[in-house]
Design a protein around this motif. Sequence first.
Motif, short mmCIF file in Angstrom:
data_model
loop_
_atom_site.label_atom_id
_atom_site.label_comp_id
_atom_site.label_asym_id
_atom_site.label_seq_id
_atom_site.Cartn_x
_atom_site.Cartn_y
_atom_site.Cartn_z
N PRO A 174 7.32 4.93 50.92
CA PRO A 174 7.90 4.38 52.06
C PRO A 174 6.72 4.42 53.39
O PRO A 174 5.95 5.30 53.39
N VAL A 175 7.04 3.36 53.88
CA VAL A 175 6.27 3.07 55.11
C VAL A 175 7.12 3.19 56.44
O VAL A 175 8.12 2.40 56.39
N ALA A 176 7.09 3.86 57.47
CA ALA A 176 8.02 3.92 58.36
C ALA A 176 7.85 2.74 59.43
O ALA A 176 7.15 3.06 60.31
N VAL A 177 8.07 1.63 58.76
CA VAL A 177 7.78 0.32 59.64
C VAL A 177 8.74 0.21 60.95
O VAL A 177 8.26 -0.30 62.17
N ASP A 178 10.07 1.12 61.22
CA ASP A 178 10.80 0.86 62.15
C ASP A 178 10.20 1.59 63.30
O ASP A 178 10.57 1.66 64.49
N ARG A 179 9.25 2.48 63.21
CA ARG A 179 8.38 3.33 64.09
C ARG A 179 7.45 2.52 65.15
O ARG A 179 6.77 2.88 66.03
#
Length: 382
Positions: free
Chosen positions: A182-187
């Motif tokens: 998972p990559v925290a793209v929403d950050r």
Amino acid sequence: MHEWLTEWGGSEDCLRAILQCLPQAQVFATIDFLSEANRRRLGAAAIRTTFLQKFPGARTRFWNYLPITALAVESHDLRDAQVIVSSSHAFAKGVITTAEQLHLSYVYSPMRYAWDLHHQYLEDYGLQRGVKGMLARYMFHRLRQWDRASANNVDAFMAISHHVRRRIWRAYRRPARVVYPPVAVDRFALQERKEDHYVTVSRLVSYKRVDLMLEAFRQLPDRKLVVIGDGPEAAKLRARCPPNVTLMGWQPHEVVQQQLGAARAFIFAAQEDFGISPVEAQACGTPVIAYGVGGSEETVRDVRTQAQPTGLLFDAQTPAALAAAVRDFDTHATAIDPHACRAWAETFAEPRFRREFAECLALALDAFRRDPAQVEAAVVRG
């Protein structure tokens, strides 16, 4: 079962996401020295450690205990568990299991210092020759034997990339299903307007090849590179840093976000198992210039070969090849849309990971109840 909990990184983000899929799970690790703030990110799960937790210097000199880490992992008593998930890049998959237990292993890499990076580790620590070198080689030889044997404790493997899937086959002769981390793209926010500098975010260790970036930009005196990160190579890199490269050291998320969003392109010269930072850069709408071996082949869409491109790949891990790629990027930059970069990055977001991990678990459980010998095939084939 997680390796060790010392600092927060990509594997800890995966552990956090796995625990969201398994909210009743108990966590086991060799040692746990996470800060209270980071431990809270793992939720309410209790964490059990091994005898290494009380050994002197375990927090800062954990590598001194590498020869007995396998023994520490095997000391965990997991007899009460029905399902075991190991979050493994070295020893975690080596927990002792029974015939009544399902064991899935999510693998970030087979043990790097025993396999692919063996000779580089010996070189980095000055262990190529002499008595210490001979002892180190023997220790790694025994670790390879243990690592391969302990793979038999696993019912099915999941890999963080196709690159790691191939390495699992090479080391263990076992197939694996790819579930991207998972990559925290929403950050990270999309930023369309770019400035004239290039950027990289990296731990300053040898295999990240930040030294290669410095030498490449020495050949590009009219271009600027910003390096964010810290590590054992910092002093050496500072001593050889050209005037057009800025070493910023460690920076908080807000600064990383600003630099990633404003950069003309993100530079990535390592051969990584996956590589989260390039995906974070793309989440900002920033193209990536990357060494095209390893995870980068899967996370960067090359402008010369793919539709909806998000960057440019170069094929040799040398300063000259990177410098040429930066020059080549100038002729292709207008063909890369920041919105395409963002859209591609979102395919690696956390909901995808949770969905695919839960699917693997369900397939494995169903197969295990019918015939344990079919678990691997059920997971790998989907």
